[in-house]
Scaffold this motif. Structure first.
Motif, PDB file in Angstrom:
ATOM      1  N   PRO A  44      34.078  43.235  76.466  1.00 45.30           N
ATOM      2  CA  PRO A  44      35.033  44.343  76.303  1.00 45.30           C
ATOM      3  C   PRO A  44      36.046  44.083  75.180  1.00 45.30           C
ATOM      4  O   PRO A  44      36.330  42.945  74.833  1.00 45.30           O
ATOM      5  N   THR A  45      36.582  45.177  74.661  1.00 44.99           N
ATOM      6  CA  THR A  45      37.461  45.122  73.505  1.00 44.99           C
ATOM      7  C   THR A  45      38.788  44.428  73.820  1.00 44.99           C
ATOM      8  O   THR A  45      39.352  44.602  74.898  1.00 44.99           O
ATOM      9  N   VAL A  46      39.263  43.642  72.852  1.00 49.54           N
ATOM     10  CA  VAL A  46      40.595  43.046  72.892  1.00 49.54           C
ATOM     11  C   VAL A  46      41.373  43.608  71.709  1.00 49.54           C
ATOM     12  O   VAL A  46      40.939  43.494  70.561  1.00 49.54           O
ATOM     13  N   ARG A  47      42.508  44.245  71.979  1.00 50.95           N
ATOM     14  CA  ARG A  47      43.311  44.805  70.898  1.00 50.95           C
ATOM     15  C   ARG A  47      43.922  43.686  70.062  1.00 50.95           C
ATOM     16  O   ARG A  47      44.475  42.734  70.608  1.00 50.95           O
ATOM     17  N   GLN A  48      43.822  43.829  68.744  1.00 54.97           N
ATOM     18  CA  GLN A  48      44.276  42.747  67.878  1.00 54.97           C
ATOM     19  C   GLN A  48      44.621  43.255  66.495  1.00 54.97           C
ATOM     20  O   GLN A  48      44.294  44.384  66.123  1.00 54.97           O
ATOM     21  N   LYS A  49      45.301  42.379  65.740  1.00 47.56           N
ATOM     22  CA  LYS A  49      45.554  42.603  64.327  1.00 47.56           C
ATOM     23  C   LYS A  49      44.994  41.411  63.564  1.00 47.56           C
ATOM     24  O   LYS A  49      44.630  40.393  64.162  1.00 47.56           O
ATOM     25  N   SER A  50      44.923  41.522  62.244  1.00 49.58           N
ATOM     26  CA  SER A  50      44.329  40.463  61.435  1.00 49.58           C
ATOM     27  C   SER A  50      45.130  39.173  61.534  1.00 49.58           C
ATOM     28  O   SER A  50      46.359  39.186  61.603  1.00 49.58           O
ATOM     29  N   LEU A  51      44.403  38.072  61.519  1.00 46.18           N
ATOM     30  CA  LEU A  51      45.011  36.743  61.553  1.00 46.18           C
ATOM     31  C   LEU A  51      44.621  35.996  60.290  1.00 46.18           C
ATOM     32  O   LEU A  51      43.438  35.897  59.949  1.00 46.18           O
TER      33      LEU A  51
END
Length: 227
Positions: free
Chosen positions: A48-55
C-alpha cells in the motif's frame, strides 16, 4: 527442415555481417579510469501507498570505461562503476504536516552500462548510458520527530528492518562529455528503477511492493590510461 534452413540462413547472415562490421567500424582501444560524484533524488514505490516527498542523498565512487570502436559517427563502449549511494524516503502527509519520518538507506552499487557517444575525439560529445545495476544494502539511519508520541499506532514501515539486502534494477540516462588533454569531464543525468523489493512481498506480508526510484545527477572525471 524449415527450421534448419532458417538457422543456416541466420548463420550465413551473421558470418557476412561480422566482417562487414569490422571493415566499417573504426577500432579503438581506449581505456580510462576516474571518479564520480553527485546527488540522488529518491522516493520509494510502496504498495500500500506511503505518502512521501523526495529525499536527497549522495552518490559517488570509482569509474572505469572502455571504448572499443567508432561505428560511423557513433562511439561504442562500456562503463562500470563502484559507488556508495544513499536511497530511502521522507514521509509527508498533508493532513498531518507536523509528523516527520526520514529513512536513509546506504548501498554499495555497481552499474554496468553501455556507452554510446556522438561527437569529436577532442571537444564536446553527447552520450547515452543504459544497462543493469545491482546493489548491496549496508546500513540505514532513521529520523522520527516527537510528534509521533501522540499516536498510539506505528506505521508498518517505520520499525521494519530491510529484509532483502540485494537490490537490482535498470538504469539509464544521458549527458555531455568534454574531452581535453587534461582529461575527460562528464555531466550526466540518470534514472534508476528497481525491480527488487527491500521488504518481503509474499501474500502474507504487509507490502506487496517496496522498491527504489531514483533520479541521479552526477559529474565524472576520467583520464586515459590507453588511447
Amino acid at each position: 527442415m524449415k527450421i534448419k534452413n532458417s538457422i543456416g540462413a541466420a548463420l550465413l547472415l551473421a558470418a557476412w555481417a561480422l566482417p562487414s562490421h569490422a571493415q566499417i567500424g573504426e577500432q579503438r582501444q581506449n581505456f580510462a579510469v576516474g571518479f564520480n560524484g553527485g546527488i540522488n533524488i529518491n522516493s520509494v514505490s510502496f504498495s500500500p501507498t506511503v505518502r512521501q516527498k523526495s529525499l536527497m542523498g549522495i552518490n559517488g565512487g570509482l569509474t572505469a570505461r572502455y571504448i572499443s570502436e567508432k561505428y560511423f559517427s557513433m562511439i561504442c563502449g562500456a562503463q562500470v562503476e563502484l559507488n556508495f549511494s544513499q536511497h530511502g524516503w521522507s514521509e509527508f502527509d498533508e493532513d498531518h504536516p507536523e509528523l516527520e519520518y526520514i529513512r536513509k538507506m546506504n548501498y554499495v552499487e555497481i552499474p554496468l552500462l553501455a556507452h554510446l557517444a556522438f561527437g569529436r575525439d577532442r571537444g564536446v560529445q553527447f552520450f547515452v548510458h543504459a544497462g543493469p545495476q545491482i546493489g548491496f544494502f549496508i546500513s540505514d539511519t532513521r529520523k522520527k520527530n516527537d510528534a509521533w508520541n501522540n499516536y498510539t499506532s506505528t506505521p508498518e514501515q517505520h520499525d521494519k528492518n530491510v529484509e532483502n539486502k540485494f537490490d537490482y534494477g535498470i538504469t539509464g540516462g544521458a549527458g555531455l562529455e568534454l574531452r581535453t588533454k587534461a582529461g575527460n569531464f562528464l555531466v550526466e543525468g540518470r534514472y534508476y528503477y528497481a525491480l527488487s523489493d527491500f521488504y518481503k512481498s509474499t501474500k502474507k506480508d504487509y507490502f506487496s511492493r517496496s522498491a527504489h526510484g531514483t533520479i541521479v545527477a552526477k559529474i565524472t572525471y576520467l583520464f586515459d590510461l590507453k588511447k
